[in-house]
Scaffold this motif. Structure first.
Motif, PDB file in Angstrom:
ATOM      1  N   GLU A  93       0.838  -1.196   0.000  1.00 15.67           N
ATOM      2  CA  GLU A  93       0.000   0.000   0.000  1.00 15.67           C
ATOM      3  C   GLU A  93       0.877   1.251   0.000  1.00 15.67           C
ATOM      4  OE1 GLU A  93      -2.998   0.122   2.966  1.00 15.67           O
ATOM      5  OE2 GLU A  93      -3.649  -1.949   2.640  1.00 15.67           O
ATOM      6  N   ASN A  94       0.504   2.199  -0.843  1.00 14.98           N
ATOM      7  CA  ASN A  94       1.221   3.476  -0.928  1.00 14.98           C
ATOM      8  C   ASN A  94       2.704   3.300  -1.256  1.00 14.98           C
ATOM      9  OD1 ASN A  94      -1.190   4.862  -0.092  1.00 14.98           O
ATOM     10  ND2 ASN A  94      -0.714   4.279   2.021  1.00 14.98           N
ATOM     11  N   GLY A  95       3.007   2.279  -2.072  1.00  9.18           N
ATOM     12  CA  GLY A  95       4.382   2.073  -2.500  1.00  9.18           C
ATOM     13  C   GLY A  95       4.775   3.070  -3.580  1.00  9.18           C
ATOM     14  N   VAL A  96       6.041   3.033  -3.978  1.00  9.88           N
ATOM     15  CA  VAL A  96       6.516   3.995  -4.973  1.00  9.88           C
ATOM     16  C   VAL A  96       6.246   3.546  -6.398  1.00  9.88           C
ATOM     17  CG1 VAL A  96       8.318   4.900  -3.471  1.00  9.88           C
ATOM     18  CG2 VAL A  96       8.845   3.016  -5.023  1.00  9.88           C
ATOM     19  N   GLY A  97       5.903   2.268  -6.596  1.00  8.57           N
ATOM     20  CA  GLY A  97       5.562   1.808  -7.931  1.00  8.57           C
ATOM     21  C   GLY A  97       6.683   1.121  -8.677  1.00  8.57           C
ATOM     22  N   LEU A  98       7.444   0.259  -7.992  1.00  8.71           N
ATOM     23  CA  LEU A  98       8.549  -0.460  -8.627  1.00  8.71           C
ATOM     24  C   LEU A  98       8.608  -1.880  -8.083  1.00  8.71           C
ATOM     25  CD1 LEU A  98      11.329  -0.248 -10.332  1.00  8.71           C
ATOM     26  CD2 LEU A  98      12.361  -0.111  -8.059  1.00  8.71           C
ATOM     27  N   LEU A  99       8.780  -2.849  -8.971  1.00 11.80           N
ATOM     28  CA  LEU A  99       9.041  -4.210  -8.519  1.00 11.80           C
ATOM     29  C   LEU A  99       9.943  -4.912  -9.524  1.00 11.80           C
ATOM     30  CD1 LEU A  99       7.112  -6.395 -10.267  1.00 11.80           C
ATOM     31  CD2 LEU A  99       5.358  -5.468  -8.770  1.00 11.80           C
ATOM     32  N   LEU A 100      10.657  -5.915  -9.026  1.00 15.06           N
ATOM     33  CA  LEU A 100      11.535  -6.731  -9.859  1.00 15.06           C
ATOM     34  C   LEU A 100      11.025  -8.164  -9.869  1.00 15.06           C
ATOM     35  CD1 LEU A 100      15.125  -5.654  -8.670  1.00 15.06           C
ATOM     36  CD2 LEU A 100      13.697  -4.599 -10.437  1.00 15.06           C
ATOM     37  N   LEU A 101      11.125  -8.800 -11.016  1.00 18.46           N
ATOM     38  CA  LEU A 101      10.885 -10.233 -11.134  1.00 18.46           C
ATOM     39  C   LEU A 101      12.246 -10.919 -11.134  1.00 18.46           C
ATOM     40  CD1 LEU A 101       9.003 -12.682 -11.745  1.00 18.46           C
ATOM     41  CD2 LEU A 101       9.403 -12.202 -14.168  1.00 18.46           C
ATOM     42  N   VAL A 102      12.438 -11.867 -10.213  1.00 19.59           N
ATOM     43  CA  VAL A 102      13.739 -12.540 -10.097  1.00 19.59           C
ATOM     44  C   VAL A 102      13.536 -14.047 -10.018  1.00 19.59           C
ATOM     45  CG1 VAL A 102      14.737 -10.551  -8.896  1.00 19.59           C
ATOM     46  CG2 VAL A 102      13.826 -12.469  -7.558  1.00 19.59           C
ATOM     47  N   ALA A 103      14.572 -14.775 -10.391  1.00 22.13           N
ATOM     48  CA  ALA A 103      14.583 -16.222 -10.184  1.00 22.13           C
ATOM     49  C   ALA A 103      14.843 -16.505  -8.711  1.00 22.13           C
ATOM     50  CB  ALA A 103      15.655 -16.867 -11.052  1.00 22.13           C
ATOM     51  N   THR A 104      14.026 -17.341  -8.111  1.00 24.78           N
ATOM     52  CA  THR A 104      14.211 -17.682  -6.702  1.00 24.78           C
ATOM     53  C   THR A 104      15.502 -18.478  -6.539  1.00 24.78           C
ATOM     54  OG1 THR A 104      11.813 -17.817  -6.440  1.00 24.78           O
ATOM     55  CG2 THR A 104      13.168 -18.772  -4.696  1.00 24.78           C
ATOM     56  N   PRO A 105      16.441 -18.001  -5.730  1.00 24.05           N
ATOM     57  CA  PRO A 105      17.690 -18.751  -5.540  1.00 24.05           C
ATOM     58  C   PRO A 105      17.424 -20.154  -5.007  1.00 24.05           C
ATOM     59  CG  PRO A 105      17.910 -16.514  -4.715  1.00 24.05           C
ATOM     60  CD  PRO A 105      16.457 -16.706  -5.035  1.00 24.05           C
ATOM     61  N   ASN A 106      18.185 -21.104  -5.495  1.00 25.37           N
ATOM     62  CA  ASN A 106      18.010 -22.500  -5.085  1.00 25.37           C
ATOM     63  C   ASN A 106      19.380 -23.131  -4.846  1.00 25.37           C
ATOM     64  OD1 ASN A 106      16.763 -24.976  -4.543  1.00 25.37           O
ATOM     65  ND2 ASN A 106      16.776 -25.580  -6.700  1.00 25.37           N
ATOM     66  N   PRO A 107      20.048 -22.747  -3.754  1.00 24.47           N
ATOM     67  CA  PRO A 107      21.406 -23.253  -3.505  1.00 24.47           C
ATOM     68  C   PRO A 107      21.402 -24.752  -3.193  1.00 24.47           C
ATOM     69  CG  PRO A 107      20.594 -22.079  -1.586  1.00 24.47           C
ATOM     70  CD  PRO A 107      19.571 -21.880  -2.668  1.00 24.47           C
ATOM     71  N   LYS A 108      22.514 -25.388  -3.474  1.00 27.63           N
ATOM     72  CA  LYS A 108      22.654 -26.812  -3.176  1.00 27.63           C
ATOM     73  C   LYS A 108      22.810 -27.005  -1.671  1.00 27.63           C
ATOM     74  CE  LYS A 108      25.377 -30.936  -4.293  1.00 27.63           C
ATOM     75  NZ  LYS A 108      26.559 -31.467  -5.041  1.00 27.63           N
ATOM     76  N   GLU A 109      21.959 -27.867  -1.118  1.00 28.32           N
ATOM     77  CA  GLU A 109      21.957 -28.064   0.340  1.00 28.32           C
ATOM     78  C   GLU A 109      23.186 -28.855   0.782  1.00 28.32           C
ATOM     79  OE1 GLU A 109      19.143 -30.321   3.619  1.00 28.32           O
ATOM     80  OE2 GLU A 109      18.179 -29.247   1.969  1.00 28.32           O
ATOM     81  N   PRO A 110      23.890 -28.371   1.810  1.00 31.17           N
ATOM     82  CA  PRO A 110      25.043 -29.119   2.316  1.00 31.17           C
ATOM     83  C   PRO A 110      24.610 -30.425   2.979  1.00 31.17           C
ATOM     84  CG  PRO A 110      24.550 -27.248   3.731  1.00 31.17           C
ATOM     85  CD  PRO A 110      23.662 -27.116   2.538  1.00 31.17           C
ATOM     86  N   GLN A 111      25.504 -31.376   2.984  1.00 35.95           N
ATOM     87  CA  GLN A 111      25.187 -32.683   3.560  1.00 35.95           C
ATOM     88  C   GLN A 111      25.265 -32.687   5.081  1.00 35.95           C
ATOM     89  OE1 GLN A 111      24.042 -35.480   1.744  1.00 35.95           O
ATOM     90  NE2 GLN A 111      23.844 -33.757   0.318  1.00 35.95           N
ATOM     91  N   VAL A 112      26.123 -31.833   5.641  1.00 34.73           N
ATOM     92  CA  VAL A 112      26.281 -31.788   7.102  1.00 34.73           C
ATOM     93  C   VAL A 112      26.320 -30.340   7.565  1.00 34.73           C
ATOM     94  CG1 VAL A 112      27.491 -34.001   7.271  1.00 34.73           C
ATOM     95  CG2 VAL A 112      28.797 -31.911   6.925  1.00 34.73           C
ATOM     96  N   LEU A 113      26.004 -30.140   8.830  1.00 36.88           N
ATOM     97  CA  LEU A 113      26.095 -28.821   9.443  1.00 36.88           C
ATOM     98  C   LEU A 113      27.502 -28.619   9.981  1.00 36.88           C
ATOM     99  CD1 LEU A 113      22.731 -28.712  11.460  1.00 36.88           C
ATOM    100  CD2 LEU A 113      23.265 -27.472   9.358  1.00 36.88           C
ATOM    101  N   GLU A 114      28.186 -27.619   9.427  1.00 35.36           N
ATOM    102  CA  GLU A 114      29.532 -27.302   9.883  1.00 35.36           C
ATOM    103  C   GLU A 114      29.683 -25.830  10.243  1.00 35.36           C
ATOM    104  OE1 GLU A 114      32.618 -30.144   7.678  1.00 35.36           O
ATOM    105  OE2 GLU A 114      31.497 -28.903   6.253  1.00 35.36           O
ATOM    106  N   LYS A 115      28.781 -24.995   9.725  1.00 33.62           N
ATOM    107  CA  LYS A 115      28.821 -23.562   9.987  1.00 33.62           C
ATOM    108  C   LYS A 115      27.555 -23.146  10.722  1.00 33.62           C
ATOM    109  CE  LYS A 115      31.430 -22.600   5.740  1.00 33.62           C
ATOM    110  NZ  LYS A 115      31.424 -21.834   4.462  1.00 33.62           N
TER     111      LYS A 115
END
Length: 263
Positions: A93-115
């Protein structure tokens, strides 16, 4: 820039469907970033979008014009919608009138938690999810793992609440938290009002995975059993618990405090 004034235009119909339907966004692997701040953050961290859409009356807006110029320099298609058509696509509501269409990032999931990471089990509220992402990004935590029952991370409401945090995080949806917890190489900490040890008594100077659950039901019992440790956030007032987004922020920034204590 092409001006569209007809609601029967195929590209306009596609944009309207993407704005209204999470299923359509998931099928297309795309999402919409509504507003100047999200657009600027995407351009800074991720580069050119697939499409730039501007309301007819916003073309010369002082915040919009530089974004349009940058998109044109990167040869991104820019589209102008008549104001009434744009209003049917935008959810701000009451935005400035701009939007972007982007590809949703889909990173490869790591096998283990290390970070250091955040594990979200069934978090439902888009505002809470966006706030958790924003706090995690600010605290330098780079990985977010969401179960299938968690709110859609790339939905417009979560994006607005995240304020650009999405673009500096690796977000994994429909993640198998049981597998990640079972094979984790770092401690998995879950908050619980029944725990004996407080977060301030824990050693958080190293890598840690934080586990949070549904706003009402919390973490599922099976996952809670798989956590390395349960911890509590002490409080003095007569409230049973904190909002999950607030609890997450307290945990993340206690970790930051311990990591930077010697600086």
């Amino acid at each position: 820039m092409k001006l569209i004034t007809s609601k029967d235009n195929p590209l306009y119909k596609e944009l309207k469907q993407l704005a209204a339907s999470s299923q359509a966004r998931r099928r297309a692997g795309q999402t919409l970033l509504d507003g100047v701040h999200l657009a600027q953050a995407w351009l800074q961290h991720r580069g050119a979008p697939q499409l730039c859409v501007v309301a007819e009356s916003a073309q010369r807006h002082p915040e919009v014009a530089p974004i349009l110029a940058e998109c044109e320099r990167s040869r991104t298609q820019c589209l102008v919608l008549s104001d009434n058509l744009y209003g049917a696509v935008s959810q701000v509501e009451n935005g400035v009138g701009l939007l972007l269409l982007v590809a949703t990032p889909n990173p490869k999931e790591p096998q283990v938690l290390e970070k250091s990471a955040v594990l979200l089990d069934g978090l439902q509220d888009p505002g809470n999810l966006g706030s958790v992402l924003r706090s995690a990004a600010a605290a330098g935590i780079g990985q977010i793992f969401c179960t299938a029952g968690t709110a859609a991370a790339w939905s417009p409401k979560v994006l607005r609440a995240g304020m650009g945090a999405h673009f500096v995080l690796d977000i994994y949806e429909s993640a198998d938290l049981e597998r990640l917890c079972a094979g984790s190489r770092i401690p998995v900490l879950a908050t619980s009002s029944h725990a004996a040890q407080t977060i301030y008594q824990c050693d958080l100077a190293g890598e840690v995975a934080w586990l949070f659950g549904h706003e009402g039901q919390g973490v599922s019992p099976h996952l809670m059993e798989m956590a390395s440790q349960e911890v509590v956030i002490p409080h003095l007032g007569e409230m049973e618990s904190l909002n999950v987004a607030a609890a997450a922020a307290v945990c993340f920034f206690e970790q930051v405090r311990q990591r930077t204590a010697g600086d």
